[in-house]
Design a protein around this motif. Structure first.
Motif, PDB file in Angstrom:
ATOM      1  N   TYR A  60       1.634  24.553 117.010  1.00 15.72           N
ATOM      2  CA  TYR A  60       2.105  24.069 115.753  1.00 15.72           C
ATOM      3  C   TYR A  60       0.971  23.769 114.889  1.00 15.72           C
ATOM      4  CZ  TYR A  60       4.367  19.997 113.232  1.00 15.72           C
ATOM      5  OH  TYR A  60       5.007  19.132 112.198  1.00 15.72           O
ATOM      6  N   GLY A 105       4.765  24.659 110.791  1.00 18.08           N
ATOM      7  CA  GLY A 105       5.675  25.582 111.633  1.00 18.08           C
ATOM      8  C   GLY A 105       4.748  25.981 112.749  1.00 18.08           C
ATOM      9  N   THR A 156       8.314  25.695 107.296  1.00 17.12           N
ATOM     10  CA  THR A 156       9.346  25.106 106.688  1.00 17.12           C
ATOM     11  C   THR A 156       8.853  23.972 106.029  1.00 17.12           C
ATOM     12  OG1 THR A 156      11.439  23.662 106.693  1.00 17.12           O
ATOM     13  CG2 THR A 156       9.725  23.571 108.680  1.00 17.12           C
ATOM     14  N   LYS A 181      10.669  21.219 105.530  1.00 14.26           N
ATOM     15  CA  LYS A 181      11.280  20.018 106.467  1.00 14.26           C
ATOM     16  C   LYS A 181      10.181  19.330 107.407  1.00 14.26           C
ATOM     17  CE  LYS A 181      15.755  22.352 106.207  1.00 14.26           C
ATOM     18  NZ  LYS A 181      16.920  22.668 107.034  1.00 14.26           N
ATOM     19  N   LYS A 182      10.443  18.135 107.367  1.00  9.56           N
ATOM     20  CA  LYS A 182       9.666  17.343 108.220  1.00  9.56           C
ATOM     21  C   LYS A 182      10.054  17.827 109.911  1.00  9.56           C
ATOM     22  CE  LYS A 182       9.301  13.152 105.422  1.00  9.56           C
ATOM     23  NZ  LYS A 182       9.526  11.684 105.290  1.00  9.56           N
ATOM     24  N   LEU A 183       8.936  17.960 110.587  1.00 12.95           N
ATOM     25  CA  LEU A 183       9.314  18.442 112.015  1.00 12.95           C
ATOM     26  C   LEU A 183       8.714  17.434 112.859  1.00 12.95           C
ATOM     27  CD1 LEU A 183       8.375  22.248 111.815  1.00 12.95           C
ATOM     28  CD2 LEU A 183      10.586  21.275 111.785  1.00 12.95           C
ATOM     29  N   PHE A 228      11.995  21.548 118.413  1.00 10.84           N
ATOM     30  CA  PHE A 228      11.458  20.755 117.212  1.00 10.84           C
ATOM     31  C   PHE A 228      12.747  20.066 116.636  1.00 10.84           C
ATOM     32  CE2 PHE A 228       8.090  23.770 117.167  1.00 10.84           C
ATOM     33  CZ  PHE A 228       7.106  22.872 116.860  1.00 10.84           C
ATOM     34  N   SER A 284      14.255  18.848 113.242  1.00  8.27           N
ATOM     35  CA  SER A 284      13.784  19.104 111.629  1.00  8.27           C
ATOM     36  C   SER A 284      14.598  18.051 110.955  1.00  8.27           C
ATOM     37  CB  SER A 284      14.131  20.395 111.065  1.00  8.27           C
ATOM     38  OG  SER A 284      15.612  20.681 111.022  1.00  8.27           O
ATOM     39  N   GLN A 285      14.180  17.422 109.943  1.00 12.40           N
ATOM     40  CA  GLN A 285      14.829  16.382 108.997  1.00 12.40           C
ATOM     41  C   GLN A 285      14.849  16.811 107.542  1.00 12.40           C
ATOM     42  OE1 GLN A 285      12.922  12.634 109.071  1.00 12.40           O
ATOM     43  NE2 GLN A 285      14.605  11.465 107.990  1.00 12.40           N
ATOM     44  N   ASP A 286      15.978  16.722 107.048  1.00 12.05           N
ATOM     45  CA  ASP A 286      16.061  17.012 105.528  1.00 12.05           C
ATOM     46  C   ASP A 286      17.286  15.803 105.093  1.00 12.05           C
ATOM     47  OD1 ASP A 286      18.835  17.902 106.208  1.00 12.05           O
ATOM     48  OD2 ASP A 286      18.140  20.001 106.045  1.00 12.05           O
ATOM     49  N   TYR A 325      19.509  15.548 110.961  1.00 11.98           N
ATOM     50  CA  TYR A 325      18.381  16.113 112.004  1.00 11.98           C
ATOM     51  C   TYR A 325      19.286  17.251 112.362  1.00 11.98           C
ATOM     52  CZ  TYR A 325      16.131  11.769 111.685  1.00 11.98           C
ATOM     53  OH  TYR A 325      15.463  10.561 111.000  1.00 11.98           O
ATOM     54  N   GLY A 376      11.981  28.484 114.692  1.00  5.12           N
ATOM     55  CA  GLY A 376      12.358  27.940 113.818  1.00  5.12           C
ATOM     56  C   GLY A 376      13.953  28.448 113.699  1.00  5.12           C
TER      57      GLY A 376
END
Length: 738
Positions: free
Chosen positions: A454, A462, A474, A476-478, A486, A488-490, A494, A501
C-alpha cells in the motif's frame, strides 16, 4: 648457674655494652661541604671531613664492628674507625648485614644495574657479587637473578649457601622462620627458612596472623594454616579477624541450588554465582572471577576482575572501567578494552565510546572481527537480520554480524517476511533482506501486506505489486480493512474495494466496519446489511436493526428496537432481542443482562445461570470471571463457584490464575484449583509452571502442582531456566577455641 658460666656471661655482656657505648659515641659532622666522623665525648676527629657522605648507602649512620662507610664520587669505601680504608671507593651499595658481614653492590662498566653480594668487615668477598637483587632476612638472604627477562629468586644462607632453589617468581619473609614462595602459576607455598616446603603451592597470599597461625588466601578466600602447614581454619571465608584473642570469620554469601536434581543440598560460598550450564558456574570472590565445576574444582581463575553476566557460555567481565569477554577456560575472547559489550546468539558487539559518537564493532564468539566497519548503534528488525547505523546511515547485518546490505538508508522499518520498508533521501522504498531494491524509493509512505504494498504519494494512494507495478491508484481517502481490503471515502460515502481497486459494493454507505475476516457490516440511513466480500453476497438484517456488535461462534450481537439479541451470518434472528446488553458467545455460552444483572444463556437461549452478577466475562477453558458486590470470583459452566466471590481482582493467563485479596497475591491453576491462598507480595514466572514468590521481603519458589520448590526464606532468588540460585546474607561468626 655455675661460676665459670656466670663469669663468661658477665664478660660477654660487658663487652657488648661497652661496644654499643663506643659505637654510640661517634657522630657525623660537616665542614666545608664535606663529611667526617667525630668522637662526641672527646670531640676528636676520627675521620677527616673529606667525603660526600659517611655512614651507609641506606642513609643511616652507625659504626659496625669498628667500621664505617665513606662515600666519594658516588662510590662507597669501607674504612676502619682509625680512618684507614679497608677497600677502595668501588661500591654503589654498602650497608651492614649481621655479624661481621655487609651487603655490597657493584655497578659494572657495561650496565647501570648493580650486582649484589656480601663482604666481610675486612673487605673480603663472602658471597660473590653476582645477584641482581639481595634482601637480608634475619641471618639469611633472598637472592634474585634476572634470567631471560624474568627475575628468579632463591634463599641463601648468610655465607651464600643455597637453601631454596633459585627458580621462583618471588620469596617474601612472613615470620622469623617462615617464608612465602611463589611459583610460575602465581601461587604461593609456605617454606621454612631451612628450605623445607610445608604446604602445596595453592595460596594467593600468606601473611602473619598470631603466634601459632598464618593467614592464607586460597582463590580469594581466607583461612588459617599453622606453622607446620596444617590447615586449622579452612580457607572459605571472605574475611578473618583476631579480636580479643578470638578468631572471627565473615563467610561469603551462601548460594544454594534448587531445581533439576538439586534440592537445597548443594551450596556455594561466593559473592556472586551465575550458571554457565548444568555443570559449570561463573563465580565472583571479591575482586576475582573464576569458573568452577559443580564439585567446585576450578577450571579457570582471574584476579582483579568483576563478573558482569553470563550468556551463551561466555562471561562478560570488567576491571571497573572497561569490559571484556572471557570463555570458560579463562581465555579472553575480547580483551578488556571496551566500554560495553553485548553477546547475542552468534555475534558479539563491542563498544568504544568517542566524543562525537558510540562505536560498535562486531565479532564472532571466538573473538574474530567480522567487519572493519564501526557502528553507532544496532537494533532488531527480524529473527534473521540486525539493523545497524554506520556514519549516520542504516543497513542490515546477518546473525553473524556480517554486512548484507549497503549502509545508505535513512531509516529501516521492521521486516515483513524477507522484505522491509526503508527511508531513503526523503522517500520510501522496499528492499529484500540482501538489500536489493524491490520497489525503488519514490513514494511518501509504504506498508507491506501479504500480496501487495500500500502506498501514498501526494494526494494519491493505492497498491503496487512486488515488481513495482501500480495495481491501482486513487485520490480518494483509503482505509485498510482486514489486511486485504480497502474502504474508500468520497462525498457520496463509503465503498469497499479489493486490493486491485475494484469496487466490491455497488452503492455507497454511511458506514462500513468489519464483523470478521470475510464479513462486513454495511449501514445506510436506518438499514443494515451483512456483506461477504469473497462472494459479493449482501443480506439485509432484521428491520429496525440499530447496531451490529461482536461476532463469535456463528453469532453476531445485534441491537434491534433498543434491545440486544443475536443473529446468524445469514442475518436470521437466532436469539430474540430481549436483553439490555449481551457479550459475545464463547464455548457455546453468552452473558446477557436482564434487569441490571448478568446471567448466562446457551445457543438455544436457555438460561443456564440466573441473572445475579454485576459482570460476567466470556468463558475460557470452561470458566468465567464474575463480579458481585465489588468482589470477583470464578464459575464453571454450571454456575458453580470454582473460586469464591472474595477477591479484589483475578488475572487469568494460559496456564495459571493470579488472585488478589487486599493487595496480597495467591495462585490457582487454569481450572481454578487454588494452589496458594493470597499471602504473597509478588508472584512472578517465566515459564508458567514455576513461580518466584515473596513474603515479608523473603523469596521462594512454588510450582503449579503445589510443590514448594524453594522455601520462602531467602534474601533473593535468581532463576536460570529450571535451576534456581538462592542467596543468603553473611554475618560475622566467632569460631570456637580449639
Amino acid at each position: 648457674m655455675s661460676l665459670p658460666v656466670r663469669i663468661i656471661t658477665f664478660v660477654l655482656f660487658t663487652f657488648l655494652y661497652s661496644g654499643l657505648l663506643a659505637f654510640d659515641q661517634f657522630e657525623a659532622f660537616r665542614e666545608n661541604g664535606k663529611y667526617g666522623v667525630i668522637n662526641k665525648e672527646t670531640r676528636e676527629v676520627v675521620v677527616k671531613p673529606e667525603y660526600d657522605a659517611v655512614g651507609w648507602s641506606d642513609a643511616t649512620f652507625s659504626v659496625f664492628n669498628n667500621t664505617i662507610g665513606l662515600k666519594q664520587n658516588e662510590k662507597w669505601a669501607l674504612a676502619s674507625m682509625d680512618g684507614s680504608k679497608i677497600t677502595a671507593h668501588q661500591y654503589t651499595i654498602l650497608y651492614p648485614f649481621r655479624d661481621n658481614l655487609l651487603i655490597a653492590g657493584l655497578r659494572s662498566r657495561f650496565s647501570i644495574l648493580n650486582k649484589f653480594g656480601v663482604i666481610t668487615v675486612r673487605g673480603k668477598v663472602a658471597v660473590g657479587l653476582q645477584y641482581d637483587q639481595l634482601t637480608p632476612v634475619a641471618d639469611q638472604l633472598i637472592a634474585g637473578k634476572l634470567t631471560q627477562g624474568q627475575y628468579r629468586f632463591g634463599l641463601l644462607s648468610k655465607n651464600g649457601k643455597g637453601i631454596i632453589q633459585q627458580k621462583y617468581l618471588s620469596i617474601n619473609a612472613v615470620e622469623q622462620e617462615i617464608v612465602s614462595v611463589k611459583n610460575d602459576e602465581g601461587f604461593s607455598a609456605i617454606f621454612s627458612t631451612t628450605g623445607q616446603q610445608l604446604s602445596p603451592f595453592e595460596f594467593e597470599d600468606i601473611a602473619p596472623y598470631d603466634e601459632k597461625n598464618l593467614l592464607v588466601t586460597y582463590y580469594n578466600r581466607k583461612g588459617l594454616v599453622d606453622k607446620t602447614g596444617k590447615v586449622t581454619t579452612p580457607p572459605i571465608y571472605k574475611d578473618i579477624r583476631l579480636e580479643g584473642g578470638k578468631t572471627k570469620v565473615l563467610p561469603f554469601k551462601k548460594w544454594t541450588l534448587f531445581g533439576q536434581e538439586f534440592n537445597g543440598d548443594k551450596a556455594f560460598f561466593f559473592d556472586k554465582v551465575l550458571p554457565i550450564d548444568a555443570d559449570n558456574f561463573a563465580i565472583q570472590t571479591s575482586g576475582n572471577v573464576g569458573v568452577i565445576t559443580i564439585e567446585e574444582a576450578y577450571k579457570t581463575y582471574m584476579q582483579n576482575l568483576q563478573l558482569v553476566s553470563v550468556k551463551h557460555k561466555l562471561l562478560i567481565v570488567s576491571n571497573g572501567e572497561y569490559q571484556g569477554i572471557m570463555d570458560t577456560r579463562g581465555n579472553f575472547v575480547l580483551p578488556m578494552n571496551y566500554d560495553k559489550v553485548e553477546i547475542r546468539e552468534k555475534v558479539i558487539f563491542g563498544q568504544i565510546r568517542r566524543r562525537d559518537k558510540q562505536d560498535w564493532q562486531t565479532f564472532n564468539h571466538r573473538g574474530v572481527l567480522q567487519s572493519n566497519h564501526r557502528y553507532e548503534s544496532f537494533f532488531a528488525v527480524s529473527d534473521h537480520r540486525i539493523g545497524a547505523v554506520r556514519n549516520g546511515k542504516s543497513g542490515l547485518l546477518d546473525q553473524n554480524g556480517n554486512e548484507v546490505t549497503p549502509f545508505i538508508y535513512d531509516d529501516l522499518l521492521p521486516m515483513v517476511g524477507n522484505k522491509m520498508v526503508v527511508h531513503y533521501q526523503g522517500n520510501q522504498g522496499v528492499i529484500n533482506d540482501r538489500g536489493h531494491w524491490i520497489i525503488t524509493p519514490y513514494k511518501d509512505s509504504l506498508a507491506i501486506y501479504d500480496s501487495f504494498v500500500y502506498y501514498q504519494q501526494g494526494t494519491q494512494s493505492g497498491t503496487i505489486d512486488f515488481s513495482d507495478r501500480v495495481i491501482f491508484n486513487t485520490q480518494k481517502k483509503l482505509r485498510l480493512l482486514n489486511n486485504r481490503l480497502f474502504i474508500s471515502q468520497d462525498q457520496d460515502g463509503y465503498q469497499v474495494l479489493d486490493y486491485q481497486g475494484q469496487p466490491l459494493t455497488k452503492n455507497h454507505y454511511d458506514s462500513i466496519y468489519s464483523i470478521h475476516n470475510d464479513l462486513l457490516a454495511l449501514k445506510k440511513s436506518d438499514s443494515h446489511w451483512l456483506f461477504r466480500p469473497s462472494t459479493g453476497e449482501k443480506i439485509r438484517t432484521p428491520p429496525n436493526t440499530e447496531l451490529l456488535g461482536i461476532y463469535a461462534e456463528d453469532r453476531i450481537a445485534a441491537k434491534i428496537d433498543g434491545q440486544w439479541g443475536f443473529i446468524s451470518e445469514q442475518a436470521r434472528l437466532r436469539i430474540a432481542n430481549r436483553y439490555e446488553a449481551v457479550d459475545h458467545f464463547s464455548e457455546g455460552l453468552a452473558a446477557v443482562k436482564l434487569i441490571g444483572k448478568w446471567g448466562i444463556i446457551n445457543r438455544q437461549e436457555e438460561l443456564i445461570i440466573q441473572p445475579s452478577y454485576s459482570h460476567i466475562a466470556p468463558f475460557y477453558a470452561g470458566l468465567s470471571l464474575v463480579e458481585q458486590n465489588d468482589f470477583t470470583g470464578m464459575i464453571d459452566k454450571k454456575g458453580h463457584l470454582v473460586l469464591e466471590l472474595q477477591y479484589n481482582k483475578i488475572e487469568r493467563f494460559d496456564n495459571y490464575i493470579i488472585v488478589n485479596s487486599g493487595g496480597l497475591l495467591g495462585l490457582a491453576d487454569k481450572r481454578g484449583n487454588l494452589i496458594r491462598s493470597p499471602q504473597y507480595e509478588s508472584v512472578q514466572t517465566s515459564d508458567g509452571q514455576n513461580f518466584i514468590v515473596s513474603k515479608g521481603g523473603r523469596f521462594g519458589v512454588v510450582s503449579l502442582s503445589g510443590e514448594d520448590k524453594v522455601p520462602v526464606a531467602f534474601e533473593n532468588i535468581e532463576a536460570f531456566g529450571q535451576l534456581y540460585l538462592v542467596g543468603e546474607p553473611s554475618e560475622w561468626i566467632t569460631l570456637p577455641v580449639k
